[in-house]
Design a protein around this motif. Structure first.
Motif, short mmCIF file in Angstrom:
data_model
loop_
_atom_site.label_atom_id
_atom_site.label_comp_id
_atom_site.label_asym_id
_atom_site.label_seq_id
_atom_site.Cartn_x
_atom_site.Cartn_y
_atom_site.Cartn_z
N THR A 1 0.82 -1.21 0.00
CA THR A 1 0.00 0.00 0.00
C THR A 1 0.85 1.27 0.00
N ARG B 1 0.22 4.18 -2.75
CA ARG B 1 -0.01 5.59 -2.37
C ARG B 1 1.02 6.50 -3.05
N HIS C 1 -6.60 6.33 -0.61
CA HIS C 1 -5.71 6.76 0.47
C HIS C 1 -6.31 6.41 1.82
N ASP D 1 -5.82 2.91 2.51
CA ASP D 1 -4.42 2.69 2.90
C ASP D 1 -4.20 3.02 4.37
#
Length: 286
Positions: A129, A133, A162, A165
């Protein structure tokens, strides 16, 4: 709450690893605890998979909406991107998002059936992740020059991803989020492992402090046995049980002996268990 069997099994492993013979110098290695905690870590990772799956509900739908937004803006991407590499990066970014979701979907089934390298897949997901990102942030610089409707649609989906994440971050480092109710089971598991470590370290420290006297008792009882020739794990069991017999009044002799026999069976087998029983029975009567 760790039970007595867990504590004593871990203590034997720690004594074996840190001071396996009379002449050894104790070794401080955190990786010893990685091995001791292996079973608990596996249960902990199972819990992490469940929490991660719960916290990522809706990520697939967001990824699908992102695909639609990128498809609608495909001609804009080619016009705004300064090179073919950037155009390809948009495509690879979406493919990576899809693969992440697919891995998560497969992870639940693999974990349930304990198949494949599911713990490795979990580790990969938690790590990947960060790269996802990073790529989104890099591409956001180009998206900023898109027509407003296309720009806002893509950036809105980036923001939602996001957020997903951020939830992965909670599963990766639950200790950073002590008040997060979704992580309650993870907090409990971490607390139990910490308590086990504390209790085992305390017990092994007491045994180690008295190891010279304990070895004299064992050697005097084990006729024709040089402690250096004795199985290292059996010696660790004998040291622990002898400490309990002679220096811990809270543990009944029968309990200390019976548990040592069970540990010997588990770690070394029936013959070792009979040997340990004979030595400890003599020490207890002395």
């Amino acid at each position: 709450m760790p039970n007595r069997r867990q504590i004593r099994e871990a203590a034997v492993q720690l004594l074996y690893a840190r001071k396996s013979s009379p002449s050894d110098v104790p070794v401080q290695r955190e990786e010893i605890w990685d091995l001791i905690h292996d079973r608990a870590n596996k249960s902990y990772d199972r819990a992490r998979v469940k929490v991660l799956t719960h916290l990522q509900q809706g990520r697939g739908a967001t990824t699908a909406r992102l695909h639609k937004a990128l498809y609608t803006a495909s001609s804009t991407i080619e016009a705004v991107a300064p090179s073919e590499a950037v155009v390809k990066k948009f495509s690879l970014m979406y493919e990576s998002e899809v693969k992440w979701v697919e891995k998560l979907e497969s992870l639940s089934a693999l974990t349930k059936n304990d198949m494949g390298n599911w713990r490795g897949i979990l580790t990969d997901l938690l790590f990947e992740t960060k790269n996802l990102r990073k790529t989104r942030n890099e591409l956001s610089e180009f998206v900023a020059f898109f027509p407003p409707q296309q720009r806002d649609h893509i950036l809105s989906n980036f923001t939602k991803l996001h957020d997903f994440d951020d939830r992965v971050e909670k599963v990766s480092f639950p200790a950073k989020f002590p008040d997060q109710r979704d992580l309650e089971h993870l907090h409990e598991a971490l607390a139990e492992m910490g308590l086990l470590k504390s209790q085992v370290e305390d017990l092994t420290a007491k045994v180690t402090e008295n190891i010279a006297d304990l070895d004299l008792l064992i050697e005097a009882t084990a006729d024709n046995y040089d402690l250096k020739r004795l199985s290292k794990v059996d010696l660790a069991i004998l040291r622990l049980a002898t400490y309990e017999l002679k220096m811990d009044e809270a543990i009944p002799a029968a309990v200390a002996i019976d548990e040592a026999i069970e540990l010997a069976k588990a770690f070394s087998g029936q013959e070792a268990a009979r040997f340990v029983n004979g030595i400890l029975d003599t020490i207890a009567k002395a």
